[in-house]
Write an enzyme that holds these catalytic residues in place. Structure first.
Site, PDB file in Angstrom:
ATOM      1  N   TYR A 119       0.792  -1.229   0.000  1.00 61.50           N
ATOM      2  CA  TYR A 119       0.000   0.000   0.000  1.00 61.50           C
ATOM      3  C   TYR A 119       0.829   1.286   0.000  1.00 61.50           C
ATOM      4  O   TYR A 119       0.753   2.080  -0.923  1.00 61.50           O
ATOM      5  CB  TYR A 119      -0.963  -0.002   1.198  1.00 61.50           C
ATOM      6  CG  TYR A 119      -1.922  -1.171   1.134  1.00 61.50           C
ATOM      7  CD1 TYR A 119      -2.934  -1.200   0.172  1.00 61.50           C
ATOM      8  CD2 TYR A 119      -1.790  -2.270   1.976  1.00 61.50           C
ATOM      9  CE1 TYR A 119      -3.795  -2.276   0.064  1.00 61.50           C
ATOM     10  CE2 TYR A 119      -2.643  -3.353   1.876  1.00 61.50           C
ATOM     11  CZ  TYR A 119      -3.640  -3.352   0.924  1.00 61.50           C
ATOM     12  OH  TYR A 119      -4.478  -4.420   0.800  1.00 61.50           O
ATOM     13  N   PRO A 132     -11.141  -0.410  -3.005  1.00 60.38           N
ATOM     14  CA  PRO A 132     -12.329  -1.087  -3.528  1.00 60.38           C
ATOM     15  C   PRO A 132     -13.588  -0.225  -3.420  1.00 60.38           C
ATOM     16  O   PRO A 132     -13.658   0.702  -2.616  1.00 60.38           O
ATOM     17  CB  PRO A 132     -12.473  -2.312  -2.621  1.00 60.38           C
ATOM     18  CG  PRO A 132     -11.214  -2.401  -1.835  1.00 60.38           C
ATOM     19  CD  PRO A 132     -10.665  -1.010  -1.752  1.00 60.38           C
ATOM     20  N   HIS A 355      -7.516   1.124   1.247  1.00 60.30           N
ATOM     21  CA  HIS A 355      -7.271  -0.258   1.673  1.00 60.30           C
ATOM     22  C   HIS A 355      -6.177  -0.440   2.727  1.00 60.30           C
ATOM     23  O   HIS A 355      -6.125  -1.461   3.401  1.00 60.30           O
ATOM     24  CB  HIS A 355      -6.921  -1.068   0.414  1.00 60.30           C
ATOM     25  CG  HIS A 355      -7.347  -2.480   0.447  1.00 60.30           C
ATOM     26  ND1 HIS A 355      -7.329  -3.255   1.588  1.00 60.30           N
ATOM     27  CD2 HIS A 355      -7.833  -3.289  -0.527  1.00 60.30           C
ATOM     28  CE1 HIS A 355      -7.747  -4.461   1.304  1.00 60.30           C
ATOM     29  NE2 HIS A 355      -8.080  -4.515   0.035  1.00 60.30           N
ATOM     30  N   PRO A 441     -17.906 -24.303  -1.832  1.00 60.41           N
ATOM     31  CA  PRO A 441     -18.424 -23.340  -2.819  1.00 60.41           C
ATOM     32  C   PRO A 441     -17.341 -22.393  -3.339  1.00 60.41           C
ATOM     33  O   PRO A 441     -17.296 -22.092  -4.532  1.00 60.41           O
ATOM     34  CB  PRO A 441     -19.496 -22.573  -2.037  1.00 60.41           C
ATOM     35  CG  PRO A 441     -19.899 -23.497  -0.928  1.00 60.41           C
ATOM     36  CD  PRO A 441     -18.678 -24.280  -0.575  1.00 60.41           C
ATOM     37  N   SER A 566     -11.147 -12.111  -5.292  1.00 61.39           N
ATOM     38  CA  SER A 566     -11.381 -12.081  -3.854  1.00 61.39           C
ATOM     39  C   SER A 566     -12.836 -12.419  -3.576  1.00 61.39           C
ATOM     40  O   SER A 566     -13.733 -11.909  -4.248  1.00 61.39           O
ATOM     41  CB  SER A 566     -11.053 -10.676  -3.336  1.00 61.39           C
ATOM     42  OG  SER A 566     -11.111 -10.640  -1.943  1.00 61.39           O
TER      43      SER A 566
HETATM   44  N1  COA Z   1     -19.202 -29.752   1.405  1.00 65.79           N
HETATM   45  C1  COA Z   1     -20.237 -29.036   1.853  1.00 65.79           C
HETATM   46  N2  COA Z   1     -20.128 -27.783   2.326  1.00 65.79           N
HETATM   47  C2  COA Z   1     -18.900 -27.232   2.350  1.00 65.79           C
HETATM   48  C3  COA Z   1     -17.759 -27.925   1.887  1.00 65.79           C
HETATM   49  C4  COA Z   1     -17.958 -29.254   1.398  1.00 65.79           C
HETATM   50  N3  COA Z   1     -16.936 -29.964   0.950  1.00 65.79           N
HETATM   51  N4  COA Z   1     -16.695 -27.136   2.030  1.00 65.79           N
HETATM   52  C5  COA Z   1     -17.128 -25.982   2.557  1.00 65.79           C
HETATM   53  N5  COA Z   1     -18.464 -26.043   2.769  1.00 65.79           N
HETATM   54  C6  COA Z   1     -19.309 -25.019   3.377  1.00 65.79           C
HETATM   55  C7  COA Z   1     -18.645 -24.370   4.563  1.00 65.79           C
HETATM   56  O1  COA Z   1     -18.924 -25.091   5.717  1.00 65.79           O
HETATM   57  C8  COA Z   1     -19.280 -22.989   4.567  1.00 65.79           C
HETATM   58  O2  COA Z   1     -20.580 -23.077   5.126  1.00 65.79           O
HETATM   59  P1  COA Z   1     -21.457 -21.772   5.535  1.00 65.79           P
HETATM   60  O3  COA Z   1     -22.035 -21.212   4.286  1.00 65.79           O
HETATM   61  O4  COA Z   1     -22.490 -22.348   6.407  1.00 65.79           O
HETATM   62  O5  COA Z   1     -20.507 -20.852   6.229  1.00 65.79           O
HETATM   63  C9  COA Z   1     -19.453 -22.684   3.115  1.00 65.79           C
HETATM   64  O6  COA Z   1     -19.479 -23.948   2.446  1.00 65.79           O
HETATM   65  C10 COA Z   1     -18.368 -21.804   2.534  1.00 65.79           C
HETATM   66  O7  COA Z   1     -17.110 -22.458   2.576  1.00 65.79           O
HETATM   67  P2  COA Z   1     -16.063 -22.298   1.390  1.00 65.79           P
HETATM   68  O8  COA Z   1     -16.785 -21.958   0.155  1.00 65.79           O
HETATM   69  O9  COA Z   1     -15.171 -23.469   1.362  1.00 65.79           O
HETATM   70  O10 COA Z   1     -15.248 -21.016   1.724  1.00 65.79           O
HETATM   71  P3  COA Z   1     -14.899 -20.246   3.043  1.00 65.79           P
HETATM   72  O11 COA Z   1     -16.105 -19.576   3.579  1.00 65.79           O
HETATM   73  O12 COA Z   1     -14.134 -21.140   3.933  1.00 65.79           O
HETATM   74  O13 COA Z   1     -13.968 -19.111   2.421  1.00 65.79           O
HETATM   75  C11 COA Z   1     -11.940 -18.048   1.853  1.00 65.79           C
HETATM   76  C12 COA Z   1     -12.743 -19.347   1.819  1.00 65.79           C
HETATM   77  C13 COA Z   1     -10.618 -18.242   1.181  1.00 65.79           C
HETATM   78  C14 COA Z   1     -12.710 -16.969   1.100  1.00 65.79           C
HETATM   79  C15 COA Z   1     -11.758 -17.657   3.345  1.00 65.79           C
HETATM   80  O14 COA Z   1     -10.981 -18.621   3.991  1.00 65.79           O
HETATM   81  C16 COA Z   1     -11.061 -16.348   3.534  1.00 65.79           C
HETATM   82  O15 COA Z   1      -9.858 -16.306   3.707  1.00 65.79           O
HETATM   83  N6  COA Z   1     -11.817 -15.239   3.525  1.00 65.79           N
HETATM   84  C17 COA Z   1     -11.281 -13.916   3.647  1.00 65.79           C
HETATM   85  C18 COA Z   1     -10.996 -13.359   2.290  1.00 65.79           C
HETATM   86  C19 COA Z   1     -10.729 -11.902   2.354  1.00 65.79           C
HETATM   87  O16 COA Z   1     -10.165 -11.401   3.309  1.00 65.79           O
HETATM   88  N7  COA Z   1     -11.184 -11.177   1.305  1.00 65.79           N
HETATM   89  C20 COA Z   1     -11.078  -9.768   1.254  1.00 65.79           C
HETATM   90  C21 COA Z   1      -9.701  -9.288   1.130  1.00 65.79           C
HETATM   91  S1  COA Z   1      -9.706  -7.556   1.265  1.00 65.79           S
HETATM   92  C1  HC5 Z   2     -15.049  -4.523  -0.316  1.00 64.12           C
HETATM   93  C2  HC5 Z   2     -14.270  -5.597  -0.985  1.00 64.12           C
HETATM   94  C3  HC5 Z   2     -12.832  -5.466  -0.850  1.00 64.12           C
HETATM   95  C4  HC5 Z   2     -12.001  -6.559  -1.432  1.00 64.12           C
HETATM   96  C5  HC5 Z   2     -10.621  -6.103  -1.541  1.00 64.12           C
HETATM   97  C6  HC5 Z   2      -9.596  -7.167  -1.712  1.00 64.12           C
HETATM   98  O1  HC5 Z   2      -9.872  -8.309  -1.890  1.00 64.12           O
HETATM   99  O2  HC5 Z   2      -8.340  -6.756  -1.661  1.00 64.12           O
HETATM  100  C7  HC5 Z   2      -7.275  -7.691  -1.748  1.00 64.12           C
HETATM  101  C8  HC5 Z   2      -6.473  -7.588  -0.464  1.00 64.12           C
HETATM  102  C9  HC5 Z   2      -5.484  -8.643  -0.232  1.00 64.12           C
HETATM  103  O3  HC5 Z   2      -4.538  -8.407   0.542  1.00 64.12           O
HETATM  104  O4  HC5 Z   2      -5.591  -9.720  -0.776  1.00 64.12           O
HETATM  105  C10 HC5 Z   2      -6.415  -7.292  -2.931  1.00 64.12           C
HETATM  106  N1  HC5 Z   2      -6.959  -7.514  -4.270  1.00 64.12           N
HETATM  107  C11 HC5 Z   2      -8.087  -6.620  -4.568  1.00 64.12           C
HETATM  108  C12 HC5 Z   2      -5.890  -7.219  -5.202  1.00 64.12           C
HETATM  109  C13 HC5 Z   2      -7.395  -8.911  -4.479  1.00 64.12           C
END
Ligand code: COA
Ligand code: HC5
Length: 638
Positions: A119, A132, A355, A441, A566
Site C-alpha cells: 500500500y 475497492p 485499503h 463453494p 477475492s
Molecule cells: N461440502 C459441503 N459444504 C462445504 C464444503 C464441502 N466440501 N466445504 C465448505 N463447505 C461449506 C462451509 O462449511 C461454509 O458453510 P457456511 O455457508 O455455512 O458458512 C461454506 O461452504 C463456505 O465455505 P467455502 O466456500 O469453502 O469457503 P470459506 O467460507 O471457507 O472461504 C476463503 C474461503 C478463502 C474466502 C476464506 O478462507 C477467507 O480467507 N476469507 C477472507 C478473504 C478476504 O479477506 N477477502 C477480502 C480481502 S480484502
Molecule cells: C469490499 C471488498 C474489498 C475486497 C478487496 C480485496 O480483496 O483486496 C485484496 C487484499 C489482499 O490483501 O488480498 C487485494 N486484491 C483486490 C488485489 C485482491
C-alpha cells in the site's frame, strides 16, 4: 497491485520498527493506551502469532505452483535456482534465520512490511488501483429529501457501530471455528492516508487523547465539518442529522464547487508533492486536517446518467469505484479517507475505502450493521435545542494548485474512461449447489474461473485469491494460487471430446479439493507468497544482493496476476468491486449468497486481450456447465 510490487519491494532503506502490542506500528499518531481495555487486549494476546513456514516446504510448494503457469524450460531453470538457494549453510538458511528472529521479536513479522509494500510504497493512484468500491442494494428514494433522510440514518447507523468498537462489544469473528484478530476494526474510523513524495503514511486519530467527534460531508465538491455528537456526548439523532444535512446542501450550490478533492486521485508521487504545497497555506492545512481526522466522509452525489436496467449495477459499481470522472463525482471525494460512504440522489448507495488500514470483511460487517440499522424505525427522542450550522471547509487555491487540479481531472478522466466494469448477478445457484455435491463453494467458483479463463485464452494464468491471515494477531492476507496442476488438468479436459464425463467429474473433484487444500494451508499461515516476500525483505533490509530466485523470470511471471480475485461475503445483497492489478488482467470480486452469486469483473478497455463482459459470460457458462456435468453423471459411477 500485487502484480507489480516487485519493483517497490526492492527499494532499499525501509525503516521497520519493532511492533508493540495493541498499537499498530504503521500508524503515526501516538496512542493513548487508556482507551484499550482488558477485553480487547486479552483477546488479542490469546491469538497465535504468524508462523514462518519451513524453507523447504515453501520452495516445494513454490515449484508446484509455477508448474501450470511457466514454460517447462523456465521451470527447470527455477528449480536449479531453488536448489542453490536452499543449500546447507547457504543464503536461504541465513535469510530464514533472520526472518525467524524477526518473528520472535515482533507481534507479526509480516504486517508492517505488507502495509508498506502493498500500500504505502505503491505509487499508482489509490482510485481503481487499490481502493475497492462497494454497492448496496438500490435504496427506496429518488430525490434530495429521500437522499438526506437516508444519509442521516446511515450516519446514525455508523455511529451505532462505532459505539460497539469504542465499548469493545463487537462479537469476535471466527473462521473455521477459530477466533480472528479484531485489530482492523480499530483502524477504520477517524483514519486517513497521507500522501508523501515517495511513500505514504496512515494517521489514526481514534486512539488519540481527544477522539474526533465530527464527520466530513462533501456535496457539490464542497467539504463541511459536521459535528455528530451533542455536548452531552450523545450521538445526534437521525432527525437532527437530517436538519444539519439540509443546511449543508443549501450552503453548497453547484456554482461554488471547488475541485480540490480530485487531487487525491493522482499518482501518489504527484499528489505527495502537491500536498506539500497545498498545506503550506494555513487555511488549507486546517481544512485538510479536519478531513483527515473526521470519523468518516459522507459523499452526497447527484445521479449518474441513466443507463438500461441490465447495466445499472455496473454503473453503480463505477460510481463507487471512481466516481465516474471529473464531470460526475470523482471530485466529490477524498480518496485518501479510509471510509467514504456514498449516497446518490437516485437511491444508488455504497462506499469506497482506502485499503491500507483494513481488509474488506470488517468494512462489510460495518455496512451490514448500518443497513440493518437504517431499516429500523427511529426511537430516540431528539432534543429541540438548535444546533450550530456545519462549518464549510475553505481552500485557498493558487494558480499552481489550480493547474494541478486540471491535470488531476485529465488523468482521472483517462483512467475512468479506461475502466471496463461488468457486474453480473449469477441467479442460477449460489453456495447451495456445490454444497449438495460436497464441494467447497469458494473452490467451485475458483475452478469455474480457471475454466472460464482457459476457454478464453487456451492457457492458465497466475491467479490471486485473498486468504485471510486474521487467525493470527494483526494478520492481513496471503495468496491462494488458484491455478494448480489439478485445475489445469480439469480445464484442459473439460471441452475435450475424448474425455469421459466420469473422468471429468473426477478431475473437477480433484481441482476443488486442491483449491480447498491450498486455502486451508493459506489461512493457517503456510502459504508461499508472504514467506517469499519476507525472505526478500530481509535481503533488502540487510542490503544484500538480491538472491537469484527473486530476479528470476518465473518469479516475475508468478506475480503478474492476470486474475486478481477475492471472495467478500456479506449479509446484505452487496456487490464489491476493484480494478485489475496488471494492464492485461482482470479484477474479480464475488459475493456468494446461498442461492445466487454477485460478481463484479473489471478490466481495462485499453487492453485488447481483455473484456469484462466476455469473462463475465464465460464464468457464468463455466458454472452452469460444471453443474450440468455433476448432475448428468450418475453418482454410482463416481
Ligand atoms: N461440502 C459441503 N459444504 C462445504 C464444503 C464441502 N466440501 N466445504 C465448505 N463447505 C461449506 C462451509 O462449511 C461454509 O458453510 P457456511 O455457508 O455455512 O458458512 C461454506 O461452504 C463456505 O465455505 P467455502 O466456500 O469453502 O469457503 P470459506 O467460507 O471457507 O472461504 C476463503 C474461503 C478463502 C474466502 C476464506 O478462507 C477467507 O480467507 N476469507 C477472507 C478473504 C478476504 O479477506 N477477502 C477480502 C480481502 S480484502
Ligand atoms: C469490499 C471488498 C474489498 C475486497 C478487496 C480485496 O480483496 O483486496 C485484496 C487484499 C489482499 O490483501 O488480498 C487485494 N486484491 C483486490 C488485489 C485482491
Amino acid at each position: 497491485m500485487w502484480g507489480i510490487c516487485t519493483r517497490t519491494m526492492v527499494k532499499a532503506g525501509m525503516a521497520v520498527k519493532p511492533c508493540r502490542l495493541v498499537k499498530p506500528c504503521h500508524l503515526v499518531t501516538p496512542v493513548s493506551a487508556t482507551r484499550i481495555s482488558g477485553r480487547y487486549r486479552s483477546h488479542q494476546q490469546g491469538l497465535p502469532t504468524l508462523p514462518v513456514p519451513p524453507l523447504h516446504q515453501t520452495f516445494e510448494r513454490y515449484v508446484a505452483a509455477l508448474e501450470p503457469i511457466v514454460e517447462a524450460e523456465e521451470l527447470q531453470h527455477t528449480e536449479g535456482l531453488v536448489q542453490e538457494f536452499q543449500k546447507a549453510g547457504g543464503v536461504g538458511e541465513r535469510l530464514q534465520k533472520a526472518l525467524e528472529k524477526r518473528a520472535k521479536n515482533t507481534e507479526n513479522w509480516l504486517s508492517e512490511w505488507w502495509v508498506q509494500v502493498a500500500y504505502l510504497d505503491y505509487r499508482l493512484p489509490v482510485v481503481v488501483h487499490s481502493s475497492p468500491g462497494l454497492v448496496l442494494p438500490h435504496m427506496d428514494f429518488s430525490d434530495k429529501q429521500g437522499q438526506i433522510r437516508f444519509a442521516a440514518k446511515l450516519i446514525a447507523g455508523v455511529l451505532d457501530f462505532k459505539t460497539m468498537i469504542d465499548h469493545e462489544t463487537l462479537p469476535v469473528e471466527n473462521l473455521g471455528g477459530k477466533p480472528l484478530c479484531m485489530n482492523q476494526y480499530y483502524e477504520v474510523m477517524s483514519s486517513c492516508r497521507i500522501p508523501g513524495p515517495k511513500r505514504d503514511s496512515v494517521v489514526n486519530h481514534a486512539r488519540g487523547p481527544t477522539p474526533p467527534k465530527h464527520i466530513t460531508v462533501v456535496h457539490n465538491c464542497q467539504f463541511f465539518v459536521l459535528e455528530v455528537y451533542s455536548s452531552d456526548g450523545a450521538p445526534l439523532t437521525a432527525e437532527q442529522l437530517c436538519l444539519q444535512l439540509e443546511k449543508i446542501c443549501s450552503a453548497s450550490p453547484p456554482s461554488e464547487a471547488q475541485h480540490v478533492g480530485i487531487l487525491t486521485t493522482q499518482h501518489r508521487d504527484s499528489w505527495g508533492s502537491v500536498y506539500g504545497n497545498l498545506i503550506k497555506d494555513k487555511t488549507n492545512r486546517e481544512s485538510v486536517a479536519a478531513i483527515q481526522s473526521s470519523i468518516f466522509t459522507l459523499c452526497l452525489d447527484g445521479a449518474m446518467p441513466r443507463v438500461p436496467e441490465d447495466t445499472s449495477r455496473s454503473s453503480a459499481a463505477i460510481q463507487m469505484l471512481h466516481g465516474g470522472g471529473s464531470q460526475h463525482y470523482s471530485a466529490n471525494r477524498w480518496f485518501d479517507k479510509t471510509l467514504q460512504f456514498i449516497i446518490a440522489e437516485d437511491g444508488t448507495c455504497g462506499a469506497n475505502y482506502e485499503h491500507a488500514p483494513a481488509e474488506g470483511p470488517p468494512i462489510v460487517a460495518l455496512i451490514d450493521h448500518v443497513v440493518e440499522y437504517t431499516r429500523k424505525a427511529e426511537t430516540t427522542q431528539s432534543s429541540t435545542a438548535p444546533l450550530p450550522a456545519p462549518r464549510m471547509l475553505r481552500f485557498n487555491i493558487t494558480a499552481d494548485i489550480q493547474r494541478e487540479i486540471e491535470e488531476a481531472k485529465k488523468n482521472m478522466n483517462l483512467l475512468a474512461e479506461d475502466v471496463d466494469m461488468r457486474v453480473v448477478v449469477f441467479e442460477h445457484f449460489g453456495k447451495n449447489v456445490p454444497k449438495t455435491h460436497n464441494m467447497s463453494p469458494d473452490a467451485f467458483i475458483q475452478v469455474a474461473l480457471q475454466l472460464a479463463y482457459y476457454r478464453l485464452y487456451q492457457r492458465c494464468c497466475p491467479t490471486y485469491e485473498s486468504a485471510s491471515l486474521r487467525m493470527f494477531r494483526r494478520g492481513r492476507t496471503d495468496t491462494i494460487r488458484s491455478a494448480s496442476t489439478a485445475s489445469a488438468a480439469f480445464a484442459k479436459a473439460f471441452d475435450d471430446a475424448g474425455t469421459q464425463n466420469t473422468e471429468k467429474v473426477e478431475l473437477l473433484s480433484n481441482a476443488v479439493k486442491a483449491h480447498r487444500w491450498y486455502t486451508n494451508m493459506a489461512i493457517s499461515g503456510q502459504a508461499i507468497d508472504r514467506h517469499l516476500l519476507g525472505l526478500k525483505m530481509v535481503a533488502v533490509e540487510e542490503k544484500m544482493a538480491l538472491p537469484a530466485i527473486f530476479t528470476d523470470s518465473s518469479y516475475a511471471t508468478a506475480l503478474r496476476y492476470k486474475l486478481s480475485t477475492s471472495q467478500v461475503p456479506s449479509k446484505t445483497d452487496c456487490v464489491m468491486c476493484f480494478g485489475p492489478v496488471v494492464p492485461n488482467g482482470y479484477g474479480v470480486c464475488y459475493n456468494p449468497m446461498s442461492d445466487h452469486i454477485n460478481f463484479a469483473i473489471s478490466a481495462f478497455k485499453s487492453c485488447e486481450e481483455t473484456s469484462a463482459a466476455r469473462l463475465a459470460e464465460a464464468v457464468q457458462r463455466a458454472l452452469l456447465d460444471m453443474r450440468t456435468l455433476l448432475e448428468q453423471t450418475p453418482k454410482s459411477k463416481l
